[in-house]
Write a protein that holds these residues in place. Structure first.
Motif, PDB file in Angstrom:
ATOM      1  N   ARG A 177       0.835  -1.208   0.000  1.00  0.00           N
ATOM      2  CA  ARG A 177       0.000   0.000   0.000  1.00  0.00           C
ATOM      3  C   ARG A 177       0.870   1.260   0.000  1.00  0.00           C
ATOM      4  O   ARG A 177       0.620   2.206  -0.760  1.00  0.00           O
ATOM      5  CB  ARG A 177      -0.904  -0.004   1.222  1.00  0.00           C
TER       6      ARG A 177
ATOM      7  N   ARG B 177       2.453   1.748  -3.343  1.00  0.00           N
ATOM      8  CA  ARG B 177       1.473   2.308  -4.282  1.00  0.00           C
ATOM      9  C   ARG B 177       1.244   3.793  -4.040  1.00  0.00           C
ATOM     10  O   ARG B 177       1.056   4.576  -4.973  1.00  0.00           O
ATOM     11  CB  ARG B 177       0.153   1.545  -4.137  1.00  0.00           C
ATOM     12  N   ASP B 178       1.264   4.206  -2.774  1.00  0.00           N
ATOM     13  CA  ASP B 178       0.987   5.596  -2.429  1.00  0.00           C
ATOM     14  C   ASP B 178       2.214   6.505  -2.558  1.00  0.00           C
ATOM     15  O   ASP B 178       2.133   7.698  -2.240  1.00  0.00           O
ATOM     16  CB  ASP B 178       0.446   5.684  -1.001  1.00  0.00           C
TER      17      ASP B 178
ATOM     18  N   ASP C 231      -0.741  -0.555 -10.882  1.00  0.00           N
ATOM     19  CA  ASP C 231      -1.553  -1.729 -10.555  1.00  0.00           C
ATOM     20  C   ASP C 231      -0.707  -2.731  -9.776  1.00  0.00           C
ATOM     21  O   ASP C 231       0.508  -2.849 -10.007  1.00  0.00           O
ATOM     22  CB  ASP C 231      -2.085  -2.388 -11.834  1.00  0.00           C
TER      23      ASP C 231
ATOM     24  N   ARG D 133      -6.992 -11.366  -7.273  1.00  0.00           N
ATOM     25  CA  ARG D 133      -7.442 -10.024  -6.911  1.00  0.00           C
ATOM     26  C   ARG D 133      -6.322  -9.007  -7.147  1.00  0.00           C
ATOM     27  O   ARG D 133      -5.173  -9.363  -7.330  1.00  0.00           O
ATOM     28  CB  ARG D 133      -7.879  -9.959  -5.442  1.00  0.00           C
TER      29      ARG D 133
ATOM     30  N   ASP E 215      -5.984  -2.956  -4.894  1.00  0.00           N
ATOM     31  CA  ASP E 215      -7.062  -1.995  -4.673  1.00  0.00           C
ATOM     32  C   ASP E 215      -8.334  -2.685  -4.199  1.00  0.00           C
ATOM     33  O   ASP E 215      -9.015  -2.201  -3.288  1.00  0.00           O
ATOM     34  CB  ASP E 215      -7.331  -1.211  -5.957  1.00  0.00           C
ATOM     35  N   THR E 216      -8.675  -3.819  -4.821  1.00  0.00           N
ATOM     36  CA  THR E 216      -9.901  -4.520  -4.409  1.00  0.00           C
ATOM     37  C   THR E 216      -9.743  -5.147  -3.028  1.00  0.00           C
ATOM     38  O   THR E 216     -10.694  -5.181  -2.253  1.00  0.00           O
ATOM     39  CB  THR E 216     -10.261  -5.596  -5.436  1.00  0.00           C
TER      40      THR E 216
ATOM     41  N   LEU F 295      -7.930  -3.942  -0.548  1.00  0.00           N
ATOM     42  CA  LEU F 295      -7.990  -2.894   0.467  1.00  0.00           C
ATOM     43  C   LEU F 295      -9.361  -2.237   0.549  1.00  0.00           C
ATOM     44  O   LEU F 295      -9.805  -1.825   1.633  1.00  0.00           O
ATOM     45  CB  LEU F 295      -6.928  -1.839   0.181  1.00  0.00           C
ATOM     46  N   SER F 296     -10.042  -2.097  -0.584  1.00  0.00           N
ATOM     47  CA  SER F 296     -11.355  -1.443  -0.574  1.00  0.00           C
ATOM     48  C   SER F 296     -12.462  -2.384  -0.124  1.00  0.00           C
ATOM     49  O   SER F 296     -13.423  -1.956   0.530  1.00  0.00           O
ATOM     50  CB  SER F 296     -11.684  -0.878  -1.960  1.00  0.00           C
ATOM     51  N   ASP F 297     -12.354  -3.649  -0.478  1.00  0.00           N
ATOM     52  CA  ASP F 297     -13.363  -4.645  -0.086  1.00  0.00           C
ATOM     53  C   ASP F 297     -12.641  -5.908   0.389  1.00  0.00           C
ATOM     54  O   ASP F 297     -12.600  -6.913  -0.310  1.00  0.00           O
ATOM     55  CB  ASP F 297     -14.279  -4.958  -1.272  1.00  0.00           C
ATOM     56  N   PRO F 298     -12.020  -5.857   1.576  1.00  0.00           N
ATOM     57  CA  PRO F 298     -11.174  -6.973   2.015  1.00  0.00           C
ATOM     58  C   PRO F 298     -11.978  -8.246   2.266  1.00  0.00           C
ATOM     59  O   PRO F 298     -13.075  -8.188   2.827  1.00  0.00           O
ATOM     60  CB  PRO F 298     -10.551  -6.451   3.320  1.00  0.00           C
TER      61      PRO F 298
END
Length: 550
Positions: A479, A482-483, A503, A521, A524-525, A527-530
């Motif tokens: 994470r 990515r940031d 990505d 997966r 992003d998916t 972390l957003s919808d674990p």
């Protein structure tokens, strides 16, 4: 007393190095402290012991051969060293893999430890290592026998057990999932089996024995990796992470050799066929990721890194120890089970630029040099002016050669100077130049590999507890990558090495626990919808450090 053999399998093929490979030799040279293994003719080789050890470690991670069977498959196939009288022979034999084609010239990789406090090179941790370049090829021969005795607990007995194991090993080698040699966590040792054939014969039958001896035993080619569907990928318990990215500004790893016109050159990698690409070594990327992982855990623990760099390697924080490994303690107490150190589960492959040039083109760039000014009795000022003129002419020649390869490797010379802290002006003799890759340079994705099966085999209670923290720690590091919190390569404190991650994807088969929920997966998916398994792992992570803080 000989072994009674029923069926024999033989695998023949070519092991091609996809990246640098190092299997250590005995001698040392002036250019490298760690040399490569060579055969009796002085040619590079891959010893059968190294290949067999890598195959045994890989097979222990394939889900259908893991613990749970009445027969421990790796011990049954590769033998067991006797502690008293209960040893067993190996039914799989691997020959030394000898070089195919002309002799190759090994490259030299420099390595240095980074101090956790100063973020600079640690004292007494500089080393050099010879590596075989990508494209080097070796001849592989593997023979597997099945005994005439029964194999209790495995469907089909010994013939099915050996056949399935050979198929799994060949599939792993074909798809480049079995690294060989040293430095595997740093991106070394990636090989792939090509043009593989498997033949078998029943040696307990006279006709089969004659067919084997005369070469008439049927042989079948193994399908190449590109013909294998994702559903047929080996269930080897390895999570593969692909990070797609691009540089935001200048990004390079500094070559240890200075240039003749430019002081700092970017590190490159030359393949066996003479192709040159820019290189971000797996060791550099892994070191950056490890340092950030340690920073996360030590911040939560409210503890500083040890003042001694050796202690930092021998005593990494929880989660970091199982992902990145730990150095030997150096103790001689036989009761200390960790004194030999532990291998980490995370490996990072070398990352190359997509653009490439020929070795001759690159040699023209790095060997561009000004002429030598011989003492001529002129005034010192005149000689200095002549040297400056020749340097400017060499710069002009270099720019022309860089323009010639710009479409493949966009590079430019940038000049820098240190500022005197007293006068505020340029410091004397502190001017230096860097051959910078342009921000438009395209790079391969960064590939990380997590040996989840290795994490599952942790035996000591403290390492089992650390293995639980490995997944949350990896997600936090990815994470932050990515940031934009991590910089790669040289000059990270001076604005260099900034990247933009576009990505992050996960893939793998034969995974266990929460790791299985990551496959297929993206970051992003996740972390957003674990998935529930990830939520549970993060809860354990939070509770662990809340208890430590209390």
């Amino acid at each position: 007393m000989g072994q009674s053999i029923r069926t024999r399998f033989e695998v023949l093929g070519t092991l091609a190095c996809l990246g640098p490979v190092h299997v250590g030799g005995w001698d040392t040279t002036a250019e490298a402290s760690l040399t490569i293994a060579r055969d009796g003719l002085g040619r590079p080789c891959l010893p059968g012991t190294s290949i067999a050890g890598a195959l045994r470690a890989y097979l222990s991670g394939v889900d259908r051969f893991q613990a749970g069977h009445p027969v421990k498959v790796t011990d049954a196939l590769f033998g067991l060293t006797p502690s008293s009288r209960d040893g067993s022979p190996s039914w799989i034999r691997v020959d030394d893999a000898h070089l195919i084609g002309d002799d190759v010239t090994p490259a030299v990789r420099d390595g240095v430890g980074i101090d956790r406090r100063s973020a600079s090179a640690a004292a007494n941790y500089l080393y050099t290592r010879q590596v075989l370049p990508a494209g080097t090829r070796f001849a592989l021969r593997l023979v597997a026998d099945t005994p005439t005795t029964a194999a209790p607990g495995y469907p089909g007995g010994w013939p099915a057990l050996v056949r399935d194991a050979v198929e799994a090993l060949v599939a792993g080698l074909t798809q480049a999932r079995v690294p060989i040699g040293a430095g595997r966590g740093r991106g070394l040792g990636r090989v792939a089996l090509r043009d593989a054939t498997i033949r078998s014969a029943d040696l307990s039958d006279p006709a089969g024995l004659v067919a084997w001896l005369t070469g008439a035993a049927p042989a079948r080619p193994h399908p190449p990796a590109e013909d294998t569907s994702p559903q047929e990928a080996p269930h080897d318990g390895r999570l593969r992470v692909a990070v797609a990215w691009r540089p935001v500004g200048p990004l390079l790893v500094r070559d240890s050799l200075p240039g003749t016109v430019v002081d700092t050159l970017p590190l490159t990698d030359t393949t066996a066929d003479g192709t040159v690409r820019l290189l971000l070594p797996g060791s550099s990327i892994r070191g950056t990721v490890r340092a950030h992982a340690e920073r996360i855990v030590r911040t939560l623990q409210r503890q500083d890194a040890p003042a001694d760099f050796g202690d930092a390697l021998r005593q990494p924080p929880p989660g970091v120890d199982v992902l990145f490994g730990s150095a030997p303690t150096g103790r001689r107490d036989d009761q200390d089970q960790d004194r030999r150190g532990r291998r980490g589960a995370l490996a990072v492959a070398d990352c190359h630029s997509l653009g490439q040039v020929s070795a001759s083109q690159w040699n023209d760039v790095v060997t561009t040099s000004p002429g030598l000014v011989q003492p001529s009795g002129k005034q010192e000022r005149e000689e200095r002016e002549e040297r400056n003129l020749q340097r400017d002419q060499a710069r002009s020649v270099l720019r022309g050669r860089l323009d010639g390869i710009h479409d493949h490797l966009p590079l430019a010379v940038s000049d820098h100077v240190a500022i005197d802290r007293w006068t505020g002006g340029a410091s004397d003799h502190r001017l230096f130049s860097v051959l910078d890759p342009d921000a438009t340079t395209a790079w391969e994705p960064i590939h990380l590999d997590v040996d989840v099966a290795h994490l599952d085999r942790q035996d000591a209670p403290e390492h089992r507890a650390s293995a639980v923290l490995a997944l949350p720690l990896l997600l936090l590091v990815l994470r932050d990558l990515r940031d934009g919190w991590l910089s790669l390569g040289y000059g990270g404190t001076r604005g260099r090495g900034q990247i933009e991650v576009t990505d992050v994807t996960f893939d793998g088969a034969g995974l266990s626990g929460a790791w299985q929920s990551l496959a297929g997966r993206s970051l992003d998916t996740v972390l957003s919808d674990p998935p529930p398994e990830v939520v549970e792992a993060m809860t354990v992570w939070a509770n662990t450090f809340q208890e430590a803080a209390a």
